[in-house]
Design an enzyme around this catalytic site. Structure first.
Site, short mmCIF file in Angstrom:
data_model
loop_
_atom_site.label_atom_id
_atom_site.label_comp_id
_atom_site.label_asym_id
_atom_site.label_seq_id
_atom_site.Cartn_x
_atom_site.Cartn_y
_atom_site.Cartn_z
N TYR B 112 1.58 -10.51 0.12
CA TYR B 112 2.82 -10.45 0.90
C TYR B 112 2.76 -9.39 1.99
O TYR B 112 3.35 -9.55 3.05
CB TYR B 112 4.02 -10.21 -0.01
CG TYR B 112 4.49 -11.50 -0.66
CD1 TYR B 112 5.11 -12.47 0.12
CD2 TYR B 112 4.31 -11.75 -2.01
CE1 TYR B 112 5.51 -13.66 -0.45
CE2 TYR B 112 4.71 -12.93 -2.59
CZ TYR B 112 5.32 -13.89 -1.80
OH TYR B 112 5.72 -15.08 -2.35
N GLU B 208 -10.44 -14.65 -28.08
CA GLU B 208 -10.31 -15.30 -26.77
C GLU B 208 -8.89 -15.28 -26.26
O GLU B 208 -8.63 -14.91 -25.13
CB GLU B 208 -10.83 -16.74 -26.84
CG GLU B 208 -10.77 -17.44 -25.49
CD GLU B 208 -11.54 -18.75 -25.47
OE1 GLU B 208 -12.45 -18.93 -26.31
OE2 GLU B 208 -11.24 -19.60 -24.62
N ASP B 260 -14.07 -19.64 -28.62
CA ASP B 260 -14.17 -21.06 -28.95
C ASP B 260 -15.62 -21.51 -28.89
O ASP B 260 -16.43 -20.92 -28.18
CB ASP B 260 -13.35 -21.91 -27.97
CG ASP B 260 -11.87 -21.71 -28.19
OD1 ASP B 260 -11.50 -21.17 -29.25
OD2 ASP B 260 -11.08 -22.10 -27.30
#
Lengths: 685, 380
Positions: B112, B208, B260
């Protein structure tokens, strides 16, 4: 005028020998036209079972007046439906007006007014009654010719000569009057003022279709020319100072015809006709007042010429519209050269015609020689050429025309084919000319690129003709449609039967892909393109009497294709250059866009003078994209490309709306002074 | 510039003030070069070390990815680079003003700060935050300054809980009393912001994602096993990686990862262990070459007797990705990993950590992880 002294037109030797189509349709043996109509009573005399005898049949065989013939077969002349009838009426009157003005050497100013006489009809009505008035500032018509010109079919000055003109046959305006009379019963109203010194004539006449003669109902002198009533017709006509002003219309003719018709814009409309007429006649000024109430299923405005709302763009002459009145201004101030009448050219003559010509010569010039005949009756045959031809035909220079036999003529004809001859004189043709073509296109088509080309005159069937083509590309033209083809013959727009026309075939035959356009197989090009083709000739071979399409002669189509290719090459070059310039311009745009930001950032970072950095970077950006300068001309919307590019190409920058003021030195992507000032404000504070 | 209180801590890169001065000097040096070239009629350019795979070097000895010497020139008068050039200068200016004002901004805040319409056009300086983020990473490397040294931070992503007490900007944070939510790891975890006060933990378990982390936290795993429990919301952001590295380096805590069983999990491990390509220049501060991968392993489907229902078929992208990972030089000559990926491909399916829940809600916290740790059954 009494019926007895009115000879039927068909029996007049001049007209029957010309072989014009209407007269060839005459049926049966010639018979006294004044005989009573006994044929009706004579029918069905034979006994039941037996049919009519030759005697009885003979009693019914009689002359047909050409007027009667066309009254029944009005579709042949372009009066097949109410909408087309309205157009044909305007077309014939405008053609005559322009021909008359040019022949008299007056810059044409033609006003076309259509009044709706049944404004209260139900919306579902298929047609309405209109009064069509066409006023010109031509030379006027002397009083005694008025009946002949407006009241007879096949009466005119243009048929028997080999000279370029709009009208050819002498059918047009009288047929329009006849149509009006048939559909409304109202006579034609004619105002004509042949002399500035005298008052105008006010004549009302109706045609007697039986006799092909006019019956005059009103014949008075009047001071009302141009007709004052039309000036006061609508707010638009009152607003335009020059509309029917007495200063311009010092002499001239006004024709009013009341008729059953249908006014609807779009393709094949009066609007389109006038718009195209303006393109092909840039020397003419045309004012057009359409009827105030139009048919409900009005089509959208033609895309090709959205008139400029009353501003009159700076520089270019453009069509304007004020209060419903459209003014097509004149783009050039000089009249086209006066076309000259010519003799036929040996290369294009046929054997039968030659035989007839020799016979005619032997009759008119008692004792004339073949040698003399060749020089008198053909163009481009000098004394020495004539001698060579005589030698080839096996006749001496003293051999008389009446003494030659058919085999001699045959040999003579063969020598025509073998001998080298200069092409027919070209001053009998008055092409529109590339400059005028461009002016006309510029007036009617809002495009970005215009190119025109004019071919050298060529010959078909011994008649000289000349093809001109012009194209307009880009701008406000619709990009996804097939290119519009606008066709002209002797400056008259052709609106119907496009696919039967030689010019349309030439457009489809040209390979537009070579010039950077799309072209589906067997069709015309697709893209924001208008193609214009003009054929100027002493005799334009139309496919029918209503003059809607040019017959497909190989010589004509070839010339058309060559003219189109010339234009196409110019377009191809332009498109290539434009593509390159655009790419460079975009590059520059990108650079220049960021330079302001960069110079301001550098000021914030290290206190560098933003103006100096900006200027230094801008200079670099410009030099790196120098090619883009080719397009970015500093001022003026209309500009000619580099000097070497001829006067037959015109490029208009349509990115600037007409009438908008363009600050000098402003370029796209470059902040103008005040903006740049704002950019750096506060940078140093 | 008003003098602030002295920087709370110091690192090898010097005190905060010294570092600010150095960063400022570097910015001015680059900008001066651009200004001089502009005024001198020469095309201005920026030297940006390239953050590409070809310019990434695998330092086998150190076990980390490092950035090579490859450099790209960012030119103003080049269609594809002109905008980036302008954006770099815009951000450089913003950073200068941030440092001078002694304030920090988020990545989004920087977007911004630099955002406005280019004068005289309708174009915005930055199309989206992604453009802005990329430019900032380029600036980090071309100014050879860290993101925090540019006074920029990322949004928080990652949670910590366990037997440790931290000091964050002077506030004491006892990670043993963090309720169910845990303590959110800040983006900047440099010693001048975060100090370690008291730590009893013996190792770190990094999982994770947040859902798995909650499972472990609810079961008070870190209490029972005396450890620190962290998660990084998938691919861990720099703050999480830096904190793990500091805990590992300064407190000598081993790091175990529970991820995973899919190419994505393997990649997360790879990044934690030896760094990423795009941030190769930071590997020295972020990578943990000793990190260990305890699961989920492809063979666990059989070892743990999981039901068919937990299988998630590998997509074509997964297969492609797995083969790429197998070819990474740091995995290429590692037999264990080659076997692991081969099994994954042979299985044809992937498994999430949550798949262990099909055995028992607390199977993963009470059986799986403790057993692996006990047996030292992991990949390195």
């Amino acid at each position: 005028m009494t019926p007895s002294d009115a000879k039927p037109a068909t029996s007049s030797p001049a007209e029957s020998s010309t072989g014009a189509k209407p007269t060839t349709r005459r049926v049966g043996a010639k018979r006294d036209p004044d005989a009573p109509d006994s044929a009706k009573g004579a029918s069905r005399k034979g006994a039941a079972g037996t049919r009519a005898t030759a005697e009885e049949m003979a009693s019914r065989q009689r002359d047909i007046s050409v007027s009667e013939f066309f009254a029944k077969n009005r579709h042949l002349l372009g009066f097949d439906n109410p909408r087309k009838a309205l157009l044909t009426c305007v077309k014939e009157a405008v053609d005559n007006a322009l021909d008359a003005c040019e022949e008299a050497g007056i810059l044409p100013d033609v006003s076309v007014v259509i009044e709706d006489l049944q404004p209260d009809r139900p919306a579902s009505a298929k047609s309405s009654r209109y009064r069509v008035t066409v006023i010109d500032n031509g030379p006027g018509i002397v009083r005694k010719q008025v009946e002949n010109i407006f009241g007879r079919l096949l009466y005119g000055s243009k048929f028997h000569r080999l000279k370029m003109s709009r009208g050819q046959q002498g059918i047009g305006i009288s047929a329009a009057g006849m149509y009006g009379l048939i559909t409304t019963g109202k006579p034609m109203v004619i105002h004509t003022r042949p002399s500035v010194k005298a008052a105008a004539h006010h004549i009302e006449l109706a045609m007697n279709t039986k006799t092909n003669r006019a019956e005059v109902t009103v014949d008075v002198e009047t001071a009302d020319f141009p007709p004052q009533r039309l000036r006061e017709l609508t707010p638009g006509t009152r607003a335009i100072e020059a509309f029917l002003s007495a200063d311009i219309y010092r002499t001239g003719t006004s024709v009013s015809i009341e008729m059953e018709g249908r006014y609807q814009r779009g393709r094949g409309s009066v609007d389109e006709f006038l718009e195209l007429t303006a393109i092909a006649n840039p020397h003419a000024r045309i004012c057009w007042v359409p009827p105030s109430r139009v048919a409900v299923d009005d089509e959208a405005l033609l895309p090709v010429a959205a008139p400029n709302a009353g501003t009159g763009g700076a520089g270019a002459v453009e069509t304007t519209e004020v209060g419903g009145v459209t003014v097509f201004p004149s783009g050039v101030a000089e009249l086209p050269a006066e076309p000259r009448e010519i003799q036929p050219h040996p290369k294009g003559i046929e054997l039968g015609t030659l035989l007839q010509m020799v016979k005619d010569y032997a009759v008119t010039e008692k004792g004339g020689t073949v040698y003399q005949f060749l020089q008198d009756r053909f163009c481009r045959v000098s004394a020495s050429t004539a001698a060579t031809m005589c030698q080839a035909a096996g006749v001496t220079s003293r051999t008389r025309a009446r003494d030659v036999e058919a085999p001699d003529v045959d040999r003579l004809f063969k020598s025509f084919e073998e001998i080298r001859l200069a092409p027919p004189p070209t001053d009998c043709l008055v092409p529109i000319g590339v400059r005028q073509l461009l002016a006309g296109m510029l007036k009617g088509v809002r495009a970005e690129f215009y190119a025109a080309s004019s071919r050298e005159p060529s010959i078909y069937r011994g008649r000289p003709f000349q093809i001109e083509a012009a194209i307009a590309f880009g701008g406000e033209l619709p990009a996804d449609d097939s290119a519009r083809v606008i066709r002209f013959a002797n400056r008259v727009p052709l609106l119907f039967q496009q696919s039967a026309c030689s010019s349309f075939k030439a457009v489809a035959e040209t390979s537009w892909k070579n010039y950077g356009l799309q072209q589906p197989r067997g069709g015309g090009p697709v893209g924001p393109l208008v193609v214009m083709i003009h054929m100027a000739s002493v005799w334009v071979p139309f496919t029918s009497e209503s003059k809607e399409a040019i017959a497909d002669y190989d010589e004509i189509r070839k010339e058309m294709r060559l003219a189109l290719m010339e234009c196409g090459r110019k377009l191809g070059t332009y498109l290539k250059r434009r593509h390159r310039m655009r790419r460079e311009g975009e590059r520059r745009d990108v650079f220049e866009r960021y330079i302001g930001e960069i110079s301001r950032s550098l000021h914030g970072l290290v206190g560098a003078d933003p103006r100096k950095v900006y200027d230094a970077l801008l200079k670099q950006a410009r030099s790196r994209t120098a090619i883009a300068d080719d397009v970015l001309d500093e001022d003026g919307r209309v500009m000619r490309q580099e000097q070497e590019v001829l006067e037959d190409v015109l490029v208009v920058d349509r990115s600037v709306p007409a009438g908008a003021s363009v600050p000098k030195g402003t370029r796209k992507g470059c902040p103008p002074e005040d903006l740049a000032g704002g950019l750096f404000d506060g940078a140093g504070k | 510039m008003a003098t602030k209180k002295p920087a709370a801590g110091s690192s090898s890169r010097g005190s905060k003030k010294e570092r600010d001065v150095r960063t400022l000097n570097r910015i001015v040096e680059v900008a001066d070069g651009v200004a001089a070239k502009s005024l001198g009629g020469v095309e201005p350019t920026l030297q940006v070390p390239s953050r590409t795979r070809t310019n990434t070097i695998w330092n086998k000895k150190k076990g980390i990815l490092q950035m090579g010497d490859g450099c790209q020139e960012r030119q103003l008068f080049n269609l594809s680079q002109a905008k980036g050039f302008m954006q770099s200068l815009l951000h450089a200016e913003s950073i200068k003003s941030l440092i001078e004002a002694e304030k920090t901004l988020s990545l989004r805040g920087m977007f911004y700060k630099g955002l406005h319409t280019v004068a005289g056009t309708k174009e915005k300086t930055f199309a989206d935050q992604g453009e802005s983020d990329g430019i900032l990473e380029d600036l980090e490397v071309s100014l050879s300054a860290l993101r925090e040294e540019l006074h920029i931070f990322a949004k928080k992503a990652g949670t910590i809980v366990g037997n440790i007490t931290l000091v964050d900007s002077g506030d004491e944070i006892d990670c043993r009393h963090m309720g169910s939510g845990g303590y959110a790891i800040p983006s900047i975890v440099e010693p001048d912001v975060i100090q370690f006060k008291k730590c009893e933990a013996k190792f770190i378990l990094h999982v994770e994602k947040n859902t798995v982390w909650s499972r472990f936290n609810e079961d008070r795993f870190w209490e029972k096993h005396n450890c620190i429990l962290t998660e990084g919301g998938g691919q861990p952001p720099r703050g999480v990686r830096r904190l793990l590295r500091r805990l590992h380096e300064e407190l000598k805590l081993p790091v175990y990862c529970l991820l995973d069983c899919d190419p994505w999990g393997h990649y997360i491990y790879s990044v934690l262990k030896q760094g990423s390509i795009s941030l190769a220049f930071e590997s020295e501060r972020l990578a943990i070459p000793d990190a260990k991968f305890i699961g989920i392993r492809a063979r666990d489907y059989i070892d743990c007797e999981l039901s068919d229902d937990v299988q998630i078929a590998l997509t074509d992208t997964d297969i492609k990705r797995a083969r790429e990972i197998a070819d990474y030089p740091w995995f290429a000559d590692h037999k264990g990993w080659q076997r692991e990926i081969a099994t994954l491909l042979k299985n044809g399916f992937k498994m999430e950590v949550e798949s262990l829940i099909t055995k028992d809600i607390s199977y993963v916290t009470e059986t799986y992880v403790p057993e692996r740790l006990k047996k030292k059954d992991w990949l390195e």
